[in-house]
Write an enzyme that holds these catalytic residues in place. Structure first.
Site, PDB file in Angstrom:
ATOM      1  N   ARG A 149       0.369  -0.512 -15.900  1.00 15.99           N
ATOM      2  CA  ARG A 149       0.059  -0.683 -14.467  1.00 15.99           C
ATOM      3  C   ARG A 149      -0.415  -2.109 -14.181  1.00 15.99           C
ATOM      4  O   ARG A 149       0.292  -2.916 -13.596  1.00 15.99           O
ATOM      5  CB  ARG A 149      -0.992   0.364 -14.042  1.00 15.99           C
ATOM      6  CG  ARG A 149      -1.171   0.494 -12.535  1.00 15.99           C
ATOM      7  CD  ARG A 149      -2.009  -0.571 -11.891  1.00 15.99           C
ATOM      8  NE  ARG A 149      -3.357  -0.655 -12.417  1.00 15.99           N
ATOM      9  CZ  ARG A 149      -4.201  -1.623 -12.095  1.00 15.99           C
ATOM     10  NH1 ARG A 149      -3.845  -2.585 -11.258  1.00 15.99           N
ATOM     11  NH2 ARG A 149      -5.411  -1.668 -12.630  1.00 15.99           N
ATOM     12  N   ASP A 150      -1.610  -2.465 -14.655  1.00 16.32           N
ATOM     13  CA  ASP A 150      -2.178  -3.775 -14.311  1.00 16.32           C
ATOM     14  C   ASP A 150      -1.316  -4.891 -14.903  1.00 16.32           C
ATOM     15  O   ASP A 150      -1.133  -5.953 -14.292  1.00 16.32           O
ATOM     16  CB  ASP A 150      -3.617  -3.862 -14.866  1.00 16.32           C
ATOM     17  CG  ASP A 150      -4.489  -4.823 -14.085  1.00 16.32           C
ATOM     18  OD1 ASP A 150      -3.957  -5.562 -13.249  1.00 16.32           O
ATOM     19  OD2 ASP A 150      -5.716  -4.842 -14.320  1.00 16.32           O
ATOM     20  N   HIS A 189     -13.568  -4.070 -17.658  1.00 11.01           N
ATOM     21  CA  HIS A 189     -12.160  -4.366 -17.356  1.00 11.01           C
ATOM     22  C   HIS A 189     -12.075  -5.871 -17.123  1.00 11.01           C
ATOM     23  O   HIS A 189     -12.270  -6.357 -16.013  1.00 11.01           O
ATOM     24  CB  HIS A 189     -11.778  -3.574 -16.102  1.00 11.01           C
ATOM     25  CG  HIS A 189     -10.395  -3.805 -15.586  1.00 11.01           C
ATOM     26  ND1 HIS A 189      -9.379  -2.887 -15.730  1.00 11.01           N
ATOM     27  CD2 HIS A 189      -9.850  -4.828 -14.905  1.00 11.01           C
ATOM     28  CE1 HIS A 189      -8.273  -3.342 -15.156  1.00 11.01           C
ATOM     29  NE2 HIS A 189      -8.544  -4.526 -14.637  1.00 11.01           N
ATOM     30  N   HIS A 230     -10.248  -9.514 -17.204  1.00 10.71           N
ATOM     31  CA  HIS A 230      -9.058 -10.367 -17.296  1.00 10.71           C
ATOM     32  C   HIS A 230      -9.466 -11.600 -18.108  1.00 10.71           C
ATOM     33  O   HIS A 230     -10.649 -11.947 -18.199  1.00 10.71           O
ATOM     34  CB  HIS A 230      -8.555 -10.699 -15.891  1.00 10.71           C
ATOM     35  CG  HIS A 230      -7.921  -9.504 -15.234  1.00 10.71           C
ATOM     36  ND1 HIS A 230      -6.564  -9.324 -15.165  1.00 10.71           N
ATOM     37  CD2 HIS A 230      -8.469  -8.398 -14.663  1.00 10.71           C
ATOM     38  CE1 HIS A 230      -6.302  -8.172 -14.573  1.00 10.71           C
ATOM     39  NE2 HIS A 230      -7.455  -7.577 -14.249  1.00 10.71           N
ATOM     40  N   CYS A 270      -3.461  -9.676 -11.197  1.00 12.54           N
ATOM     41  CA  CYS A 270      -3.518  -8.895  -9.963  1.00 12.54           C
ATOM     42  C   CYS A 270      -2.783  -9.692  -8.896  1.00 12.54           C
ATOM     43  O   CYS A 270      -3.099 -10.857  -8.673  1.00 12.54           O
ATOM     44  CB  CYS A 270      -4.960  -8.635  -9.546  1.00 12.54           C
ATOM     45  SG  CYS A 270      -5.070  -7.861  -7.925  1.00 12.54           S
ATOM     46  N   ASN A 272      -4.876  -9.115 -18.397  1.00 14.80           N
ATOM     47  CA  ASN A 272      -6.050  -8.439 -18.972  1.00 14.80           C
ATOM     48  C   ASN A 272      -6.212  -8.900 -20.407  1.00 14.80           C
ATOM     49  O   ASN A 272      -5.261  -9.372 -21.021  1.00 14.80           O
ATOM     50  CB  ASN A 272      -5.822  -6.918 -18.997  1.00 14.80           C
ATOM     51  CG  ASN A 272      -5.642  -6.322 -17.634  1.00 14.80           C
ATOM     52  OD1 ASN A 272      -4.535  -6.252 -17.122  1.00 14.80           O
ATOM     53  ND2 ASN A 272      -6.723  -5.897 -17.043  1.00 14.80           N
TER      54      ASN A 272
HETATM   55  P1  HMG Z   1      -2.181  -0.512   4.950  1.00 12.77           P
HETATM   56  O1  HMG Z   1      -1.072  -1.354   5.476  1.00 12.77           O
HETATM   57  O2  HMG Z   1      -3.565  -0.812   5.397  1.00 12.77           O
HETATM   58  O3  HMG Z   1      -1.895   1.035   5.137  1.00 12.77           O
HETATM   59  O4  HMG Z   1      -2.106  -0.595   3.351  1.00 12.77           O
HETATM   60  P2  HMG Z   1      -1.591   1.892   6.411  1.00 12.77           P
HETATM   61  O5  HMG Z   1      -2.261   3.215   6.164  1.00 12.77           O
HETATM   62  O6  HMG Z   1      -1.905   1.129   7.670  1.00 12.77           O
HETATM   63  O7  HMG Z   1       0.005   2.118   6.352  1.00 12.77           O
HETATM   64  C1  HMG Z   1       0.921   1.060   6.502  1.00 12.77           C
HETATM   65  C2  HMG Z   1       2.234   1.431   5.832  1.00 12.77           C
HETATM   66  O8  HMG Z   1       2.005   1.583   4.414  1.00 12.77           O
HETATM   67  C3  HMG Z   1       2.818   2.751   6.293  1.00 12.77           C
HETATM   68  O9  HMG Z   1       4.238   2.663   6.178  1.00 12.77           O
HETATM   69  C4  HMG Z   1       2.333   3.725   5.261  1.00 12.77           C
HETATM   70  O10 HMG Z   1       3.139   4.872   5.135  1.00 12.77           O
HETATM   71  C5  HMG Z   1       2.422   2.885   3.994  1.00 12.77           C
HETATM   72  P3  HMG Z   1       5.178   2.377   7.450  1.00 12.77           P
HETATM   73  O11 HMG Z   1       4.842   3.448   8.417  1.00 12.77           O
HETATM   74  O12 HMG Z   1       4.783   1.007   7.933  1.00 12.77           O
HETATM   75  O13 HMG Z   1       6.566   2.449   6.859  1.00 12.77           O
HETATM   76  N1  HMG Z   1       1.502   3.372   2.949  1.00 12.77           N
HETATM   77  C6  HMG Z   1       1.895   3.732   1.717  1.00 12.77           C
HETATM   78  N2  HMG Z   1       3.103   3.761   1.123  1.00 12.77           N
HETATM   79  C7  HMG Z   1       3.149   4.191  -0.153  1.00 12.77           C
HETATM   80  N3  HMG Z   1       2.038   4.602  -0.838  1.00 12.77           N
HETATM   81  C8  HMG Z   1       0.825   4.578  -0.270  1.00 12.77           C
HETATM   82  C9  HMG Z   1       0.729   4.132   1.067  1.00 12.77           C
HETATM   83  N4  HMG Z   1      -0.323   3.991   1.920  1.00 12.77           N
HETATM   84  C10 HMG Z   1       0.168   3.531   3.060  1.00 12.77           C
HETATM   85  N5  HMG Z   1      -0.247   4.958  -0.970  1.00 12.77           N
HETATM   86  C11 HMG Z   1      -2.535  -0.027   1.084  1.00 12.77           C
HETATM   87  C12 HMG Z   1      -3.048  -0.013   2.522  1.00 12.77           C
HETATM   88  C13 HMG Z   1      -3.710   0.218   0.168  1.00 12.77           C
HETATM   89  C14 HMG Z   1      -1.505   1.059   0.917  1.00 12.77           C
HETATM   90  C15 HMG Z   1      -1.874  -1.403   0.813  1.00 12.77           C
HETATM   91  O14 HMG Z   1      -2.814  -2.397   1.132  1.00 12.77           O
HETATM   92  C16 HMG Z   1      -1.439  -1.578  -0.628  1.00 12.77           C
HETATM   93  O15 HMG Z   1      -0.541  -0.914  -1.099  1.00 12.77           O
HETATM   94  N6  HMG Z   1      -2.063  -2.534  -1.341  1.00 12.77           N
HETATM   95  C17 HMG Z   1      -1.736  -2.845  -2.722  1.00 12.77           C
HETATM   96  C18 HMG Z   1      -2.976  -2.720  -3.544  1.00 12.77           C
HETATM   97  C19 HMG Z   1      -2.672  -2.949  -5.006  1.00 12.77           C
HETATM   98  O16 HMG Z   1      -1.904  -2.227  -5.611  1.00 12.77           O
HETATM   99  N7  HMG Z   1      -3.309  -3.987  -5.585  1.00 12.77           N
HETATM  100  C20 HMG Z   1      -3.213  -4.230  -6.991  1.00 12.77           C
HETATM  101  C21 HMG Z   1      -3.989  -3.198  -7.768  1.00 12.77           C
HETATM  102  S1  HMG Z   1      -5.772  -3.447  -7.712  1.00 12.77           S
HETATM  103  C22 HMG Z   1      -6.092  -4.395  -9.108  1.00 12.77           C
HETATM  104  O17 HMG Z   1      -5.184  -4.832  -9.764  1.00 12.77           O
HETATM  105  C23 HMG Z   1      -7.522  -4.592  -9.511  1.00 12.77           C
HETATM  106  C24 HMG Z   1      -7.905  -3.697 -10.697  1.00 12.77           C
HETATM  107  O18 HMG Z   1      -7.066  -3.924 -11.809  1.00 12.77           O
HETATM  108  C25 HMG Z   1      -9.368  -3.940 -11.112  1.00 12.77           C
HETATM  109  C26 HMG Z   1      -9.715  -5.393 -11.385  1.00 12.77           C
HETATM  110  O19 HMG Z   1      -8.943  -6.100 -12.053  1.00 12.77           O
HETATM  111  O20 HMG Z   1     -10.803  -5.782 -10.952  1.00 12.77           O
HETATM  112  C27 HMG Z   1      -7.791  -2.193 -10.322  1.00 12.77           C
HETATM  113 MG    MG Z   2      -7.251  -5.570 -13.183  1.00 12.78          MG
END
Ligand code: HMG
Ligand code: MG
Length: 290
Positions: A19-20, A211, A213, A244, A253
Site C-alpha cells: 500500500r504505502d 511508522h 519514512h 506519500c 518507508n
Molecule cells: P473528497 O473529494 O473530499 O470526497 O475526498 P467527497 O466525499 O467530497 O467525494 C468526492 C468524490 O470522491 C465523489 O465522486 C466520491 O464518490 C468519491 P464523484 O461523485 O465526484 O464521482 N469518493 C470515493 N471514491 C472511492 N473511494 C472512496 C471515496 N470517497 C469519496 N473511499 C478522499 C476525500 C479521502 C476520498 C480523498 O481525499 C482521497 O481519496 N484522498 C487520498 C488519500 C490517500 O490515499 N493518501 C495517501 C495515503 S495516507 C499516507 O500515505 C500516510 C500514512 O502512510 C501514514 C504516514 O506515513 O504518516 C497512512
Molecule cells: Mg506512510
C-alpha cells in the site's frame, strides 16, 4: 554480570509495502504483481500486511484495483490483510471483498489533513465515527494512524499535544493500536524520543506502533529509540518502497529487511524468514525496473 536488555523480547512487523510503498511508485503496478508480492510476503511469515487502499482512484491511481487484490490474494492462516479506508465509502468497498481489518488515518497537522484527505482534522474524526460502528457490527479490527508526528511540509510546527490528543481520541473511538507516522522522515532520534515519551505518559507502549519514512536515513535509529521505550510494533516496506503522494519530499518507508537485520542484531524475535523476504524484494524490484 549480564546486563538486562532494555529492548522488548519480540517485535511485530506491519508490512505496508503493497500500500504505502506502491501508492507512490511512478509506475502503476498491475493487480497480478501486487497479488504475487502479497503472497510472497505471506510466505515470509509476516502476520500483518497492508494490502491496498479504498480511496478515490483519481487521487491515488496506483491503488485502483485494490478490490481485485483483496479478492485474489491467497490468505495465510493467522495473517491479517489491512485496507486503508478514509471514509464510509472506502469502508463499504472494503467490506464487499471480505476485508477483516481496516486502517483509518488522521493527521496531527491541519495543513496535511487538508492536502491528504481534503478535510480538517475534526472533520476527519467525524468521517471515522460511522466506520467504528460498522466495524464493530462486522467484527472488523480498526487500526489508526496519526501522521506527521515529527513535522509537516505544509505547516511550521506540529504540536506533541495534538499528537497525544489524537492518538488518545482514536484509541477511545475503538482503534486497537495507533501507528505513529513520521510521514516525511524528518524526525531525529532526540525529537522522536521526546514525542514518544510524551505519548507514553498517557498511552501504554502495547497500544503504539511506529511508522517511519526514511527520507533522511534516520528511520533505523528512530526505531531503536522506540524499541528502547518498549514499543514493539514496526511498520516497514519491503525494499524501502514508497512515500506519500500528498507529502512533498516523503521518501519510502524504512525497508523491512533492514528492520529485520536490526532486530536480529538486538536479539529481538520476529518470526520472519529473511530468505523468503529477500525473494519478495527481488521480485518487486525486478517488476519495477521492467
Ligand atoms: P473528497 O473529494 O473530499 O470526497 O475526498 P467527497 O466525499 O467530497 O467525494 C468526492 C468524490 O470522491 C465523489 O465522486 C466520491 O464518490 C468519491 P464523484 O461523485 O465526484 O464521482 N469518493 C470515493 N471514491 C472511492 N473511494 C472512496 C471515496 N470517497 C469519496 N473511499 C478522499 C476525500 C479521502 C476520498 C480523498 O481525499 C482521497 O481519496 N484522498 C487520498 C488519500 C490517500 O490515499 N493518501 C495517501 C495515503 S495516507 C499516507 O500515505 C500516510 C500514512 O502512510 C501514514 C504516514 O506515513 O504518516 C497512512
Ligand atoms: Mg506512510
Amino acid at each position: 554480570m549480564k546486563q538486562t536488555s532494555l529492548f522488548p523480547k519480540r517485535a511485530r512487523i506491519v508490512e505496508v509495502g503493497p500500500r504505502d510503498g506502491l501508492q507512490n511508485e511512478k509506475k502503476f503496478v498491475d493487480i497480478e504483481t501486487r497479488v504475487e508480492l502479497i503472497n510472497q510476503l505471506t510466505k515470509s511469515g509476516i502476520t500483518h500486511i497492508e494490502a491496498g487502499s479504498f480511496v478515490n482512484p483519481t487521487w491515488v491511481p496506483q491503488m485502483a484495483g485494490s478490490d481485485d487484490v483483496f479478492s485474489k490474494i491467497t490468505r495465510g492462516e493467522g495473517t491479517s490483510y489491512i485496507a486503508l479506508t478514509p471514509n464510509m465509502r472506502g469502508f463499504e468497498r472494503a467490506m464487499e471483498v471480505g476485508v477483516k481489518e481496516v486502517a483509518i488515518f488522521a493527521s496531527a497537522s491541519e495543513a496535511f489533513s487538508q492536502k491528504n484527505i481534503n478535510c480538517s482534522i475534526a472533520e476527519s474524526i467525524t468521517r471515522f465515527e460511522p466506520i467504528f460502528d460498522a466495524a464493530l457490527k462486522n467484527d472488523v479490527a480498526v487500526r489508526g494512524y496519526v501522521s506527521t508526528i515529527a513535522g509537516c511540509p505544509y505547516q511550521e510546527e506540529v504540536s506533541v499535544d495534538v499528537v497525544v490528543a489524537l492518538a488518545e481520541k482514536l484509541l477511545a473511538m475503538g482503534c486497537y493500536e495507533i501507528s505513529l507516522g513520521d510521514t516525511t522522515g524528518v524526525g531525529t532520534p532526540a525529537q522522536i524520543h521526546s514525542i514518544l515519551t510524551g505519548l507514553l505518559q498517557r498511552i501504554p507502549a502495547s497500544k503504539l506502533a511506529v511508522h517511519f519514512h526514511d527520507t533522511n536515513g534516520q528511520a533505523l535509529e528512530n526505531i531503536k529509540v522506540a524499541l528502547e521505550l518498549g514499543i514493539s510494533v514496526i511498520d516497514s516496506s519491503i525494499g524501502g518502497l514508497g512515500g506519500c503522494p500528498y507529502a512533498k519530499g516523503a521518501s519510502g518507508n524504512v525497508a523491512t529487511e533492514e528492520v529485520i537485520e536490526l532486530l536480529d542484531k538486538l536479539d529481538i524475535a520476529h518470526g520472519i524468514n529473511l530468505e523468503e523476504l529477500t525473494k519478495a524484494r527481488q521480485f518487486i524490484r525486478e517488476k519495477l525496473s521492467q
